[in-house]
Write an enzyme that holds these catalytic residues in place. Structure first.
Site, PDB file in Angstrom:
ATOM      1  N   ASN A 158       0.397   3.155  -1.856  1.00 29.23           N
ATOM      2  CA  ASN A 158      -0.237   3.261  -3.140  1.00 29.23           C
ATOM      3  C   ASN A 158      -1.455   3.484  -2.945  1.00 29.23           C
ATOM      4  O   ASN A 158      -2.214   4.003  -4.272  1.00 29.23           O
ATOM      5  CB  ASN A 158       0.202   1.720  -3.708  1.00 29.23           C
ATOM      6  CG  ASN A 158      -0.598   0.717  -3.005  1.00 29.23           C
ATOM      7  OD1 ASN A 158      -0.862   0.757  -1.963  1.00 29.23           O
ATOM      8  ND2 ASN A 158      -0.643  -0.266  -3.450  1.00 29.23           N
ATOM      9  N   GLU A 253      -2.374  -7.400   4.891  1.00 26.09           N
ATOM     10  CA  GLU A 253      -1.951  -7.444   3.613  1.00 26.09           C
ATOM     11  C   GLU A 253      -0.765  -7.057   3.198  1.00 26.09           C
ATOM     12  O   GLU A 253      -0.304  -5.760   3.091  1.00 26.09           O
ATOM     13  CB  GLU A 253      -3.268  -6.876   2.732  1.00 26.09           C
ATOM     14  CG  GLU A 253      -3.249  -7.266   1.606  1.00 26.09           C
ATOM     15  CD  GLU A 253      -3.348  -6.166   0.394  1.00 26.09           C
ATOM     16  OE1 GLU A 253      -2.280  -6.359  -0.684  1.00 26.09           O
ATOM     17  OE2 GLU A 253      -3.877  -5.105   0.669  1.00 26.09           O
ATOM     18  N   CYS A 287      -0.440  -4.260  -5.057  1.00 30.87           N
ATOM     19  CA  CYS A 287      -0.269  -5.760  -4.504  1.00 30.87           C
ATOM     20  C   CYS A 287      -1.054  -6.702  -5.376  1.00 30.87           C
ATOM     21  O   CYS A 287      -0.558  -7.771  -5.590  1.00 30.87           O
ATOM     22  CB  CYS A 287      -0.821  -5.988  -3.188  1.00 30.87           C
ATOM     23  SG  CYS A 287      -0.922  -4.272  -2.191  1.00 30.87           S
TER      24      CYS A 287
HETATM   25  O1  G3P Z   1      -2.058  -2.814  -3.421  1.00 30.67           O
HETATM   26  C1  G3P Z   1      -2.889  -2.690  -2.629  1.00 30.67           C
HETATM   27  C2  G3P Z   1      -4.214  -3.716  -2.893  1.00 30.67           C
HETATM   28  O2  G3P Z   1      -5.218  -3.522  -1.647  1.00 30.67           O
HETATM   29  C3  G3P Z   1      -4.651  -3.342  -4.292  1.00 30.67           C
HETATM   30  O3  G3P Z   1      -6.100  -3.006  -4.475  1.00 30.67           O
HETATM   31  O4  G3P Z   1      -7.798  -2.075  -5.641  1.00 30.67           O
HETATM   32  O5  G3P Z   1      -5.732  -2.005  -6.793  1.00 30.67           O
HETATM   33  O6  G3P Z   1      -7.024  -4.253  -6.323  1.00 30.67           O
HETATM   34  P1  G3P Z   1      -6.634  -2.833  -5.827  1.00 30.67           P
END
Ligand code: G3P
Length: 478
Positions: A158, A253, A287
């Site tokens: 992603n 993560e 996530c």
């Molecule tokens: O899905 C990965 C995570 O690190 C999300 O990052 O910037 O979308 O909150 P962000």
């Protein structure tokens, strides 16, 4: 053959001796768009040898010079934003506008890392012995942070660029070498990003990028004796990596089921806007996406109406047109999401929109009156489907949040800061956002998941520290 993108090792672009390649399927067209090399275990061995050797010299390279090279790479990365974003559009169907943002954010992250690195690695500690009972001032202890060695970085599909540099930059500034295994979807964007580091002029072997099938080189990489640290972002695979990896620091993560708890006094327009942003940006494939709304019954009707009105306005279509909702990453992902939707349907959830799917494209869907016996109440769809659970008390909301096996982030909406703080303390997640949707950024904030959501803490400063170890020298006076 020119059709297969080469991998990067020893400062050069190479073809794999395996003679095999891995296809990258465009989620929108569902046709093979690019191919990358399927590297062999033997090639991984060579990459590790080169990484070990390059690291020894790199650790002796002055910190300011390491920073200078990172700043250079950051600038080149930003200059290359258009072609890299183009790869993200084709490989992972990221909306074009967001794809460009990802690359710019990545350049900024690399620069920030360089700056932060020279400060935090530029100082050590000096301790004296007579503070501890029974000691005279006869010992002086000097400590500094030294690199771990070879860092293995495994980012997810992603954010193939941003979540790669969030591992690469801290590793390099701290004096480590770096082996990158990009996700298959996103591998070409990652290779292009690595090319920017190549152009910046990092020493040969210091950075490498091996592509290939997880089944062939996945375990081989993560269990490789030359690896001194693994930084992984992704799904369940992380749990099995943690069981197989050696006695080395791990930063992981994994998934999340971020809850959005809405109190009766919340500003519902603000909540609705954040549910849209948090639940549906990049079609829910984050996530940190809002993955369950826990709203007080008394304001639930009103909130659901407001969110529905905004869902209708989301544009659905190809990433090239920067539509809000684009095809999810793969057919298997779309099938999994559909499974969750059908389970909810069968168990009586209220469909605020009609379920619609064409290929990998799934229209945004809000499911109201979701109950705990439905899979969608607990599982992460990683798609544009968001469940709403109506709660009778705040405690019920906290209970649902904490009953999850995940603990990445969560958010709470209320005008009462005291209540918000108490709820934040009660939520077993790495971060709680008050009056905003969950998010990792700004990228220097600490970022960590509890329970099955991961181990260790990320964010620029924490990652740099995590990729170092403490070395002490004690001067003993007569
Ligand atoms: O899905 C990965 C995570 O690190 C999300 O990052 O910037 O979308 O909150 P962000």
């Amino acid at each position: 053959d020119g059709d297969v993108f080469k991998y990067y090792a020893d400062g050069e672009w190479k073809k794999s001796n395996s003679g095999k390649s891995v296809p990258i399927v465009n989620p929108t067209t569902r046709r093979t768009h690019y191919k990358v090399q399927a590297c062999s275990q033997e090639e991984v061995n060579k990459v590790m040898e080169a990484a070990k050797a390059a690291q020894k010299l790199w650790a002796k390279t002055p910190l300011w010079k390491r920073a200078e090279l990172l700043h250079k790479a950051a600038a080149i990365l930003k200059e290359h934003k258009a072609p890299i974003a183009e790869c993200l559009v084709k490989e992972i169907a990221k909306p074009a506008k967001d794809a460009v943002t990802e690359v710019i954010r990545s350049g900024d992250l690399v620069s920030y890392c360089a700056e932060e690195g020279v400060r935090i690695l530029g100082e050590g500690k000096f301790l004296v012995s007579d503070s501890f009972p029974g000691n005279e001032r006869t010992k002086y202890c000097l400590t500094s942070k030294i690199p771990l060695g070879v860092v293995l970085a495994i980012p997810p599909f992603n954010y193939p660029v941003n979540l790669a540099v969030s591992k690469i930059a801290p590793a390099l500034i701290a004096g480590n070498s770096l082996v990158l295994k990009p996700p298959t979807q996103g591998a070409v964007a990652a290779l292009h990003m690595v090319h920017c580091f190549h152009l910046a002029g990092f020493p040969k072997g210091l950075i490498s990028c091996v592509t290939g099938k997880g089944s062939e080189i996945g375990d081989f990489l993560t269990m490789h004796p030359a690896v001194n640290c693994i930084s992984f972002t992704g799904g369940d695979t992380g749990i099995s990596i943690s069981k197989k990896a050696g006695m080395i620091p791990l930063q992981m993560e994994l998934g999340g089921k971020d809850a959005c708890i809405v109190l009766e006094d919340a500003d519902l327009d603000l909540v609705a806007a954040n549910i849209i942003k948090g639940g549906f940006s990049y079609s829910g494939q984050r996530c940190t996406a809002v993955k369950v709304v826990l709203v007080m019954e008394s304001v639930a009707d009103s909130l659901v109406e407001k969110v529905k009105a905004k869902v209708v306005k989301l544009t659905v279509g190809p990433p090239e047109e920067s539509c809000d909702i684009t095809p999810v990453v793969s057919e298997s992902s779309a099938n999994f999401i559909e499974g969750l939707v059908m389970d909810a349907k069968q168990k009586g959830a209220t469909f605020c929109q009609e379920y619609r799917r064409e290929g990998n494209l799934i229209w945004p869907l809000l499911l109201d009156n979701v109950r705990p016996d439905m899979r969608i109440a607990w599982e992460e769809p990683f798609g544009p489907v968001l469940p709403v659970i109506r709660i009778g008390s705040v405690e019920e909301g906290i209970h649902h949040c904490n009953a999850s096996n995940f603990g990445l982030q969560g958010c709470v909406f209320t005008k009462d800061i005291n209540k918000a703080m108490l709820i934040s303390d009660a939520m077993e997640t790495g971060t709680v956002q008050i009056n905003s949707a969950p998010a990792r950024g700004p990228d220097h904030f600490p970022f960590q998941g509890f329970k099955d959501s991961g181990i260790g803490s990320q964010g620029v400063t924490n990652s740099i520290n995590m990729m170092t170890k403490v070395k002490s020298t004690v001067i003993n006076l007569p």
